[in-house]
Design an enzyme around this catalytic site. Structure first.
Site, PDB file in Angstrom:
ATOM      1  N   GLU A   1      -6.077 -26.732  61.264  1.00  0.00           N
ATOM      2  CA  GLU A   1      -5.724 -28.136  60.996  1.00  0.00           C
ATOM      3  C   GLU A   1      -4.303 -28.164  60.437  1.00  0.00           C
ATOM      4  OE1 GLU A   1      -7.224 -32.009  58.359  1.00  0.00           O
ATOM      5  OE2 GLU A   1      -7.930 -29.991  57.855  1.00  0.00           O
TER       6      GLU A   1
ATOM      7  N   HIS B   1     -13.291 -24.794  58.410  1.00  0.00           N
ATOM      8  CA  HIS B   1     -12.069 -25.572  58.588  1.00  0.00           C
ATOM      9  C   HIS B   1     -10.944 -24.596  58.948  1.00  0.00           C
ATOM     10  CE1 HIS B   1     -13.949 -29.028  56.570  1.00  0.00           C
ATOM     11  NE2 HIS B   1     -12.869 -29.734  56.859  1.00  0.00           N
TER      12      HIS B   1
END
Length: 366
Positions: A214, A211
């Site tokens: 973002e 991840h």
């Protein structure tokens, strides 16, 4: 790419094959299942006891514009997923729901460490989820729906168990676990905190995504790729910060953006979720439009189907309506995803040639 969308309806979208790389198990429960598991296991923290109201609450609570606030909704789903039977049920239903939406390959991720509050071992969590996925595949097959599942094990980046979870992923990679990820709040928890886990994965020839890009910017993406060796970027939408568009429409890519595009590093983009967490102001202003036009390795994903009230078909429908995408474009997104999956090459090629392309053939231009 064509802007035509002949006969494109939500129903027709459900009939074409789709590939999903970024979907969280604890973000995709049916509201009724949340209620029934809460009652069965004595969880009393839910904000509503009505199915429709509960589903609405999850969507509205996630519409915060903040990743940190968005993540707070998971306290309830994780709260009802602390037993083997609950994990089996949630996993099986996830497969059924994805198959019903036309998904033919999905990599669903979760963090085993979040489901040990009632004494389950990490191994018991993994085995329960895998049993649920297998059951879901059987149920889908009985309904004439083909789907293949892969599992990604996540470590929570704010905790200190990444190496332990990476070792777990390698231990179960012959049992359906296809890769590893780190999830959770990006700000203050850079991926380089977990370098030992990524080094372990690389030395064991294991796949992993991270991840990044973002809620945090280019530094997160740069660290994930250059320090950690990420094969894919979970979200990655902030790569647009390294792209300049001039008044005359000319586009210039910075060094990092050019590297990501040149290396064909896949972006696991989740449009509706990105709007909810503030990574994009709206679907119309989402960077996916520019990134797809510039031929980055863009994939379309759901992230959390419960919190966003979405499916792969609804995400495709929103993008088609907003950007004028046609069937050719949706096939392109789908093949991008299949090429980027953590499945072995022969199986990826088989799904592209024998499932995806034949599935789109009646819709795409010759």
């Amino acid at each position: 790419m064509t802007s035509e969308t002949p006969s494109m309806t939500l129903e027709s979208l459900r009939t074409v094959p789709k590939v999903l790389l970024h979907d969280h198990l604890d973000g995709g429960l049916r509201p009724r299942t949340v209620l029934e598991l809460a009652e069965a296991h004595g969880y009393s923290g839910l904000p509503s006891s009505e199915v429709d109201e509960l589903g609405k609450w999850f969507r509205e609570a996630a519409d915060s514009g903040s990743l940190e606030s968005y993540l707070e909704t998971f306290a309830h789903t994780c709260g009802v997923m602390q037993t083997e039977d609950a994990l089996v049920r949630v996993a099986a239903e996830a497969v059924e729901d994805l198959a019903a939406d036309g998904v033919v390959y999905a990599e669903v991720r979760y963090a085993p460490e979040l489901f040990v509050e009632r004494g389950l071992s990490l191994e018991a969590v993994v085995e329960a989820v895998q049993a649920g996925f297998a059951e879901g595949e059987r149920r889908a097959a009985k309904r004439g729906k083909f789907i293949r599942m892969g599992t990604l094990l996540c470590a929570m980046r704010q905790h200190a168990r990444a190496l332990e979870i990476a070792e777990l992923a390698v231990r179960y990679r012959d049992g359906g676990v296809v890769g590893f990820d780190i999830a959770g709040p990006e700000a203050g928890f850079p991926p380089t905190r977990n370098l030992d886990a990524f080094e372990y994965l690389r030395t064991n020839n294991a796949h992993f995504t991270i991840h990044a890009g973002e809620a945090f910017g280019l530094a997160s993406i740069w660290e994930a790729i250059q320090h950690c060796g990420a094969e894919r970027l979970g979200h990655g939408v902030r790569i647009v910060d390294d792209i300049e568009t001039g008044p005359d429409g000319t586009v210039r890519l910075g060094r990092l953006a050019a590297y990501v595009r040149d290396r064909r590093i896949p972006l696991e983009i989740c449009p509706s979720s990105n709007v909810q967490t503030g990574a994009a102001a709206s679907i119309a202003e989402h960077p996916i439009g520019l990134l797809a036009r510039l031929h980055f390795r863009v994939t379309v994903n759901t992230d959390n189907r419960l919190m966003s009230g979405c499916s792969m078909s609804s995400e495709f429908a929103a993008l088609a309506e907003t950007f004028g995408y046609g069937w050719d474009d949706l096939q392109w997104f789908t093949i991008n995803a299949m090429k980027s999956a953590f499945l072995d090459f022969d199986q990826r090629l088989d799904l592209i040639n024998n499932v995806i392309k034949p599935g789109y053939a009646p819709f795409v231009s010759a």
